[in-house]
Motif scaffolding. Structure first.
Motif, mmCIF file in Angstrom:
data_model
loop_
_atom_site.group_PDB
_atom_site.id
_atom_site.type_symbol
_atom_site.label_atom_id
_atom_site.label_comp_id
_atom_site.label_asym_id
_atom_site.label_seq_id
_atom_site.Cartn_x
_atom_site.Cartn_y
_atom_site.Cartn_z
ATOM 1 N N ARG A 46 0.625 -1.155 -0.012
ATOM 2 C CA ARG A 46 0.171 0.029 -0.009
ATOM 3 C C ARG A 46 0.929 1.233 -0.036
ATOM 4 N NH1 ARG A 46 -2.049 -3.645 3.572
ATOM 5 N NH2 ARG A 46 -0.952 -2.677 5.157
ATOM 6 N N VAL A 47 0.314 2.458 -0.293
ATOM 7 C CA VAL A 47 0.832 3.665 -0.369
ATOM 8 C C VAL A 47 -0.109 4.524 0.368
ATOM 9 C CG1 VAL A 47 1.641 5.628 -1.774
ATOM 10 C CG2 VAL A 47 1.878 3.325 -2.666
ATOM 11 N N GLY A 48 0.475 5.087 1.498
ATOM 12 C CA GLY A 48 -0.483 6.097 2.439
ATOM 13 C C GLY A 48 -0.155 7.380 1.735
ATOM 14 N N SER A 62 -3.653 1.120 -3.500
ATOM 15 C CA SER A 62 -2.978 -0.282 -3.426
ATOM 16 C C SER A 62 -1.773 0.038 -4.258
ATOM 17 C CB SER A 62 -3.991 -1.110 -4.226
ATOM 18 O OG SER A 62 -5.010 -1.441 -3.554
ATOM 19 N N ARG A 63 -0.789 -0.590 -3.851
ATOM 20 C CA ARG A 63 0.503 -0.677 -4.764
ATOM 21 C C ARG A 63 0.487 -1.404 -6.048
ATOM 22 N NH1 ARG A 63 6.330 -0.044 -3.401
ATOM 23 N NH2 ARG A 63 7.066 0.586 -5.555
ATOM 24 N N GLY A 91 1.571 0.696 -12.353
ATOM 25 C CA GLY A 91 1.857 1.997 -11.908
ATOM 26 C C GLY A 91 0.560 2.692 -11.687
ATOM 27 N N ALA A 92 -0.806 2.022 -11.758
ATOM 28 C CA ALA A 92 -1.946 3.065 -11.236
ATOM 29 C C ALA A 92 -1.686 3.590 -10.092
ATOM 30 C CB ALA A 92 -3.039 1.643 -11.181
ATOM 31 N N LEU A 98 0.891 5.295 -9.004
ATOM 32 C CA LEU A 98 1.747 6.544 -9.369
ATOM 33 C C LEU A 98 0.725 7.529 -10.247
ATOM 34 C CD1 LEU A 98 5.162 4.979 -10.520
ATOM 35 C CD2 LEU A 98 4.790 6.621 -8.523
ATOM 36 N N GLU A 99 -0.065 7.076 -11.190
ATOM 37 C CA GLU A 99 -1.053 7.627 -11.744
ATOM 38 C C GLU A 99 -1.863 8.456 -11.032
ATOM 39 O OE1 GLU A 99 -1.109 8.420 -15.156
ATOM 40 O OE2 GLU A 99 0.705 7.174 -15.607
ATOM 41 N N ARG A 100 -2.557 7.635 -9.941
ATOM 42 C CA ARG A 100 -3.410 8.121 -9.042
ATOM 43 C C ARG A 100 -3.041 9.432 -8.277
ATOM 44 N NH1 ARG A 100 -7.474 10.723 -8.121
ATOM 45 N NH2 ARG A 100 -8.490 10.664 -5.786
ATOM 46 N N LEU A 101 -1.509 9.379 -7.848
ATOM 47 C CA LEU A 101 -0.704 10.357 -7.241
ATOM 48 C C LEU A 101 -0.723 11.424 -7.990
ATOM 49 C CD1 LEU A 101 2.251 8.457 -5.257
ATOM 50 C CD2 LEU A 101 0.173 9.657 -4.068
#
Length: 157
Positions: free
Chosen positions: A23-25, A43-44, A49-50, A52-55
């Protein structure tokens, strides 16, 4: 990328990121760079790379002026495999969101502190796992904001 508070103006939202293998917080600051609050747990997605795209979408959506990624050094201050992974993640994110700067900051024990804080607040088990990454991102970002403000006060003297 650097691991010291930036010279970026204090006005504007910052995004804090706690990169994990699963996960990515994500945390977000207020526009004045005073307070970090939880924003999301992603979700990582190491293949597509979804995350990264969401970030990148969150950076645009919240008009973020700077992103702070936690760098998990060892207790001895060394860089291990987790730190290398965080650096790679930060570099990939920097490519996506340029010209918004991506900074790295020491995040030793942020997840431990976040877990302890949640437990003391009565959040346990499955609920804790769902938000611990956000809480760690808040710890990372709040430390960064506090250091940036302290640095700004010192330079005004």
């Amino acid at each position: 990328m650097t691991d010291r508070p930036s010279d970026t103006p204090l006005v504007g939202r910052r995004l804090g990121v706690d990169v994990g293998t699963v996960r990515v917080g994500v945390a977000l600051s207020d526009p004045n760079g005073v307070l970090a609050t939880p924003l999301a747990t992603l979700s990582r997605d190491q293949r597509a790379g979804a995350d990264l795209e969401r970030l990148a979408e969150l950076v645009a959506e919240h008009e973020v002026v700077e992103v702070v990624v936690g760098l998990p050094r060892t207790l001895a201050g060394r860089h291990g495999p987790a730190a290398a992974a965080a650096q790679s993640y930060a570099a990939a994110l920097a490519e996506l969101i340029a010209p918004v700067p991506v900074r790295l900051t020491d995040e030793r024990l942020s997840t431990v502190a976040a877990t302890r804080s949640l437990r003391e607040g009565g959040v346990r088990g499955r609920r804790q796992r769902a938000v611990v990454d956000q809480a760690a991102a808040v710890q990372i970002l709040q430390s960064w904001l506090d250091a940036a403000r302290a640095r700004g006060r010192r330079s005004q003297r």
